[in-house]
Motif scaffolding. Structure first.
Motif, PDB file in Angstrom:
ATOM      1  N   THR A 106       0.836  -1.207   0.000  1.00  0.00           N
ATOM      2  CA  THR A 106       0.000   0.000   0.000  1.00  0.00           C
ATOM      3  C   THR A 106       0.863   1.246   0.000  1.00  0.00           C
ATOM      4  O   THR A 106       0.626   2.181  -0.782  1.00  0.00           O
ATOM      5  N   LEU A 107       1.868   1.267   0.861  1.00  0.00           N
ATOM      6  CA  LEU A 107       2.766   2.424   0.917  1.00  0.00           C
ATOM      7  C   LEU A 107       3.460   2.642  -0.422  1.00  0.00           C
ATOM      8  O   LEU A 107       3.541   3.770  -0.917  1.00  0.00           O
ATOM      9  N   ALA A 108       3.940   1.566  -1.023  1.00  0.00           N
ATOM     10  CA  ALA A 108       4.641   1.669  -2.312  1.00  0.00           C
ATOM     11  C   ALA A 108       3.696   2.180  -3.396  1.00  0.00           C
ATOM     12  O   ALA A 108       4.085   3.021  -4.217  1.00  0.00           O
ATOM     13  N   SER A 109       2.445   1.700  -3.401  1.00  0.00           N
ATOM     14  CA  SER A 109       1.496   2.127  -4.435  1.00  0.00           C
ATOM     15  C   SER A 109       1.163   3.609  -4.330  1.00  0.00           C
ATOM     16  O   SER A 109       0.789   4.241  -5.309  1.00  0.00           O
ATOM     17  N   LEU A 110       1.305   4.174  -3.143  1.00  0.00           N
ATOM     18  CA  LEU A 110       1.032   5.597  -2.905  1.00  0.00           C
ATOM     19  C   LEU A 110       2.297   6.442  -2.902  1.00  0.00           C
ATOM     20  O   LEU A 110       2.239   7.642  -2.646  1.00  0.00           O
ATOM     21  N   ASP A 111       3.434   5.794  -3.135  1.00  0.00           N
ATOM     22  CA  ASP A 111       4.736   6.454  -3.128  1.00  0.00           C
ATOM     23  C   ASP A 111       5.006   7.138  -1.778  1.00  0.00           C
ATOM     24  O   ASP A 111       5.490   8.260  -1.709  1.00  0.00           O
ATOM     25  N   ILE A 112       4.659   6.414  -0.705  1.00  0.00           N
ATOM     26  CA  ILE A 112       4.896   6.888   0.657  1.00  0.00           C
ATOM     27  C   ILE A 112       6.017   6.042   1.242  1.00  0.00           C
ATOM     28  O   ILE A 112       5.943   4.811   1.227  1.00  0.00           O
ATOM     29  N   GLU A 113       7.033   6.697   1.746  1.00  0.00           N
ATOM     30  CA  GLU A 113       8.209   5.975   2.228  1.00  0.00           C
ATOM     31  C   GLU A 113       8.077   5.457   3.652  1.00  0.00           C
ATOM     32  O   GLU A 113       8.611   4.409   3.980  1.00  0.00           O
ATOM     33  N   HIS A 114       7.418   6.193   4.500  1.00  0.00           N
ATOM     34  CA  HIS A 114       7.381   5.827   5.919  1.00  0.00           C
ATOM     35  C   HIS A 114       5.950   5.514   6.355  1.00  0.00           C
ATOM     36  O   HIS A 114       5.029   6.290   6.080  1.00  0.00           O
ATOM     37  N   PRO A 115       5.727   4.408   7.051  1.00  0.00           N
ATOM     38  CA  PRO A 115       4.360   4.031   7.447  1.00  0.00           C
ATOM     39  C   PRO A 115       3.681   5.027   8.390  1.00  0.00           C
ATOM     40  O   PRO A 115       2.456   5.059   8.470  1.00  0.00           O
ATOM     41  N   TYR A 116       4.443   5.871   9.072  1.00  0.00           N
ATOM     42  CA  TYR A 116       3.843   6.865   9.952  1.00  0.00           C
ATOM     43  C   TYR A 116       3.217   8.021   9.171  1.00  0.00           C
ATOM     44  O   TYR A 116       2.501   8.841   9.742  1.00  0.00           O
ATOM     45  N   ASP A 117       3.499   8.091   7.869  1.00  0.00           N
ATOM     46  CA  ASP A 117       2.993   9.195   7.053  1.00  0.00           C
ATOM     47  C   ASP A 117       1.598   8.953   6.483  1.00  0.00           C
ATOM     48  O   ASP A 117       1.048   9.821   5.822  1.00  0.00           O
ATOM     49  N   LEU A 118       1.019   7.788   6.718  1.00  0.00           N
ATOM     50  CA  LEU A 118      -0.321   7.492   6.207  1.00  0.00           C
ATOM     51  C   LEU A 118      -1.246   7.191   7.378  1.00  0.00           C
ATOM     52  O   LEU A 118      -1.081   6.198   8.083  1.00  0.00           O
ATOM     53  N   THR A 119      -2.231   8.071   7.571  1.00  0.00           N
ATOM     54  CA  THR A 119      -3.165   7.897   8.686  1.00  0.00           C
ATOM     55  C   THR A 119      -4.490   7.274   8.260  1.00  0.00           C
ATOM     56  O   THR A 119      -5.196   6.716   9.091  1.00  0.00           O
ATOM     57  N   GLY A 120      -4.825   7.378   6.979  1.00  0.00           N
ATOM     58  CA  GLY A 120      -6.079   6.821   6.510  1.00  0.00           C
ATOM     59  C   GLY A 120      -6.047   6.588   5.018  1.00  0.00           C
ATOM     60  O   GLY A 120      -5.230   7.180   4.297  1.00  0.00           O
ATOM     61  N   LEU A 121      -6.939   5.715   4.549  1.00  0.00           N
ATOM     62  CA  LEU A 121      -6.978   5.363   3.131  1.00  0.00           C
ATOM     63  C   LEU A 121      -8.401   5.006   2.727  1.00  0.00           C
ATOM     64  O   LEU A 121      -9.069   4.231   3.419  1.00  0.00           O
ATOM     65  N   TYR A 122      -8.845   5.577   1.611  1.00  0.00           N
ATOM     66  CA  TYR A 122     -10.120   5.201   1.007  1.00  0.00           C
ATOM     67  C   TYR A 122      -9.832   4.281  -0.165  1.00  0.00           C
ATOM     68  O   TYR A 122      -8.986   4.596  -1.013  1.00  0.00           O
ATOM     69  N   GLU A 123     -10.508   3.150  -0.206  1.00  0.00           N
ATOM     70  CA  GLU A 123     -10.390   2.229  -1.323  1.00  0.00           C
ATOM     71  C   GLU A 123     -11.786   1.984  -1.876  1.00  0.00           C
ATOM     72  O   GLU A 123     -12.680   1.558  -1.143  1.00  0.00           O
ATOM     73  N   GLY A 124     -11.952   2.266  -3.136  1.00  0.00           N
ATOM     74  CA  GLY A 124     -13.243   2.088  -3.780  1.00  0.00           C
ATOM     75  C   GLY A 124     -13.365   3.006  -4.971  1.00  0.00           C
ATOM     76  O   GLY A 124     -12.400   3.644  -5.391  1.00  0.00           O
ATOM     77  N   ARG A 125     -14.547   3.050  -5.507  1.00  0.00           N
ATOM     78  CA  ARG A 125     -14.833   3.924  -6.643  1.00  0.00           C
ATOM     79  C   ARG A 125     -15.696   5.070  -6.135  1.00  0.00           C
ATOM     80  O   ARG A 125     -16.810   4.825  -5.640  1.00  0.00           O
ATOM     81  N   PRO A 126     -15.205   6.315  -6.243  1.00  0.00           N
ATOM     82  CA  PRO A 126     -16.005   7.449  -5.776  1.00  0.00           C
ATOM     83  C   PRO A 126     -17.375   7.487  -6.455  1.00  0.00           C
ATOM     84  O   PRO A 126     -17.519   7.057  -7.616  1.00  0.00           O
ATOM     85  N   LEU A 127     -18.357   7.990  -5.748  1.00  0.00           N
ATOM     86  CA  LEU A 127     -19.718   8.069  -6.281  1.00  0.00           C
ATOM     87  C   LEU A 127     -19.761   8.838  -7.593  1.00  0.00           C
ATOM     88  O   LEU A 127     -20.580   8.529  -8.467  1.00  0.00           O
ATOM     89  N   THR A 128     -18.890   9.813  -7.765  1.00  0.00           N
ATOM     90  CA  THR A 128     -18.869  10.628  -8.986  1.00  0.00           C
ATOM     91  C   THR A 128     -18.360   9.860 -10.199  1.00  0.00           C
ATOM     92  O   THR A 128     -18.506  10.336 -11.320  1.00  0.00           O
ATOM     93  N   GLU A 129     -17.774   8.677  -9.987  1.00  0.00           N
ATOM     94  CA  GLU A 129     -17.228   7.889 -11.091  1.00  0.00           C
ATOM     95  C   GLU A 129     -18.032   6.621 -11.360  1.00  0.00           C
ATOM     96  O   GLU A 129     -17.633   5.784 -12.163  1.00  0.00           O
ATOM     97  N   ARG A 130     -19.156   6.458 -10.727  1.00  0.00           N
ATOM     98  CA  ARG A 130     -19.956   5.245 -10.874  1.00  0.00           C
ATOM     99  C   ARG A 130     -21.014   5.425 -11.948  1.00  0.00           C
ATOM    100  O   ARG A 130     -21.457   6.530 -12.228  1.00  0.00           O
ATOM    101  N   SER A 131     -21.409   4.288 -12.512  1.00  0.00           N
ATOM    102  CA  SER A 131     -22.527   4.301 -13.449  1.00  0.00           C
ATOM    103  C   SER A 131     -23.576   3.313 -12.972  1.00  0.00           C
ATOM    104  O   SER A 131     -23.301   2.431 -12.147  1.00  0.00           O
ATOM    105  N   ILE A 132     -24.757   3.422 -13.509  1.00  0.00           N
ATOM    106  CA  ILE A 132     -25.881   2.609 -13.068  1.00  0.00           C
ATOM    107  C   ILE A 132     -25.700   1.134 -13.397  1.00  0.00           C
ATOM    108  O   ILE A 132     -26.261   0.266 -12.757  1.00  0.00           O
ATOM    109  N   ASP A 133     -24.881   0.814 -14.398  1.00  0.00           N
ATOM    110  CA  ASP A 133     -24.726  -0.583 -14.803  1.00  0.00           C
ATOM    111  C   ASP A 133     -23.608  -1.310 -14.058  1.00  0.00           C
ATOM    112  O   ASP A 133     -23.323  -2.459 -14.358  1.00  0.00           O
TER     113      ASP A 133
END
Length: 142
Positions: free
Chosen positions: A58-85
């Protein structure tokens, strides 16, 4: 120190020290309950998870070097990017990283419940596709 009033609900037995994962989750759920009513139907399926730290991948995918630098993470598709199908996907997930939040709490001298609330609302904002400015406005409303 924060001058905001104490929340109406804190975990049973919480003494003000570093809470365990269960107490942390309880505080996160209490923070969710402060969101304006208009947002609640749209976050019904969002999973709230508590982990000690983000993993290396997760840290590598976000280009974050130190685990103390990430306090929270959203994983999913934002409502603005969803379609009805679209259907059948995994539920959206917000992960709060307990140790980095506790370190920020100790260093910043902010109330822990408000810090958890701040991180949670920021991550929920990503679910709605909000900008950082939008998220600050949402937090001010809650």
């Amino acid at each position: 120190m924060s001058d905001k009033p104490a929340p109406s609900f804190l975990p049973d037995g919480w003494t003000g020290g570093a809470p365990d994962s269960d107490a942390f989750h309880t505080m996160a759920e209490a923070a969710l309950a402060t969101l304006p009513e208009v947002f609640r139907p749209h976050i019904q399926g969002v999973v709230i998870a508590i982990e000690e730290f983000a993993d290396e991948a997760t840290l590598a995918s976000l280009d974050i070097e130190h685990p103390y630098d990430l306090t929270g993470l959203y994983e999913g598709r934002p409502l603005t990017e969803r379609s009805i199908d679209q259907s059948g996907g995994m539920p959206d997930r917000v992960t709060l990283y307990r140790i980095p939040i506790l370190v920020e709490w100790i260093e910043g001298r902010e109330r822990l419940d408000w810090l958890i609330r701040h991180v949670l609302i920021h991550e929920i904002g990503h679910h709605f596709g909000f900008s950082d400015d939008d998220m600050h406005a949402l937090e001010d409303m809650a």
